[in-house]
Design an enzyme around this catalytic site. Structure first.
Site, mmCIF file in Angstrom:
data_model
loop_
_atom_site.group_PDB
_atom_site.id
_atom_site.type_symbol
_atom_site.label_atom_id
_atom_site.label_comp_id
_atom_site.label_asym_id
_atom_site.label_seq_id
_atom_site.Cartn_x
_atom_site.Cartn_y
_atom_site.Cartn_z
ATOM 1 N N TYR A 148 0.867 -1.280 -0.131
ATOM 2 C CA TYR A 148 -0.185 -0.098 0.158
ATOM 3 C C TYR A 148 0.801 1.275 0.011
ATOM 4 C CZ TYR A 148 -3.951 3.124 1.608
ATOM 5 O OH TYR A 148 -4.940 4.043 1.782
ATOM 6 N N LYS A 152 0.869 4.188 -2.876
ATOM 7 C CA LYS A 152 0.474 5.488 -2.652
ATOM 8 C C LYS A 152 1.849 6.358 -2.864
ATOM 9 C CE LYS A 152 -3.709 5.030 -1.628
ATOM 10 N NZ LYS A 152 -4.866 5.402 -2.532
#
Length: 245
Positions: A148, A152
């Protein structure tokens, strides 16, 4: 305010959470909003509430994304793209599977790339547009979120690059990076680490200078600003919405 009167917005991942709040905010200011989400029933429910339109879309599929952009562009223009689609598959690095990595990278990073690439077509043609890509404070690193965090961080780099490439066509690209926001995704994180969501929120609030956790509407307001003419000279920026520095 009716800052988006006559404009069309496409919000990926708009069925719930930050995406739904963003769709509602843009619609409240006059935009015709198309919600693209893998959860077609959820997208339809949200679209009906705001007077928008729902399309089923798997953002990892080029065909689905291009179809969603085509649907939004049926109004004759595409003024706004907000990319909110996302999933989590949290785990420590030594426990993270290839599938965990691929699923998160594909949904967040590939999905955002596909959406931006498809949306730039009509925006370049009309020589105007605003893209807001949703990142996260986890882009700075977060235990148990290697996939993640990497996705991001990549989205932040993508936004800056889009601003460089598309600025000459009157297209702005910015990034919003939320902190602790009360959504189904943060509830999943609480479940993963084995604490109640209430205790998880309390711990998050205690670590935030403003003394509270965020709501999806907190993010939606910043997104709306970046999409509007009030931010006409803002591009290539990452705005952290986290209740403090």
């Amino acid at each position: 305010m009716r800052r988006f009167e006559g404009q069309t917005a496409l919000v990926t991942g708009g069925a719930k959470g930050i995406g739904a709040a963003t769709a509602a905010r843009l619609a409240s200011e006059g935009a015709h909003v198309v919600i693209a989400d893998f959860d077609e029933a959820g997208a339809t429910e949200t679209a009906e509430k705001i007077g928008g339109r729902a399309v089923r879309c798997d953002v990892t599929s080029r065909e689905d994304v291009e179809a969603a952009v085509a649907a939004a562009s049926e109004t004759g223009r595409l003024d706004i793209l907000v990319t909110c689609a996302g999933i989590i598959r949290d785990n420590l690095l030594h426990k993270m599977s290839d599938d965990d990595w691929d699923a998160v990278i594909s949904t967040h990073l590939r999905g955002t790339f596909l959406s931006a690439r498809a949306a730039q077509g009509p925006m370049v043609e009309q020589k105007s547009g605003s893209m807001v890509l949703i990142s996260s404070v986890s882009a700075l690193g977060n235990r148990g979120q290697a996939n993640y965090s990497a996705a991001k961080a990549g989205i932040q780099g993508l936004a800056k690059t889009l601003s460089l490439e598309l600025g000459r066509f009157g297209i702005r690209a910015n990034c919003v990076a939320p902190g602790f926001i009360v959504t189904a995704m943060t509830a999943q994180t609480a479940e993963r680490i084995g604490v109640s969501f209430e205790d998880f929120q309390a711990a998050g609030a205690a670590q935030t200078p403003l003394g509270r956790v965020g709501q999806p509407e907190d993010v939606a307001g910043v997104v709306a600003f970046l999409c509007s003419d009030d931010a006409s000279y803002v591009s290539g920026q990452v705005v952290y919405v986290r209740g403090g520095p």
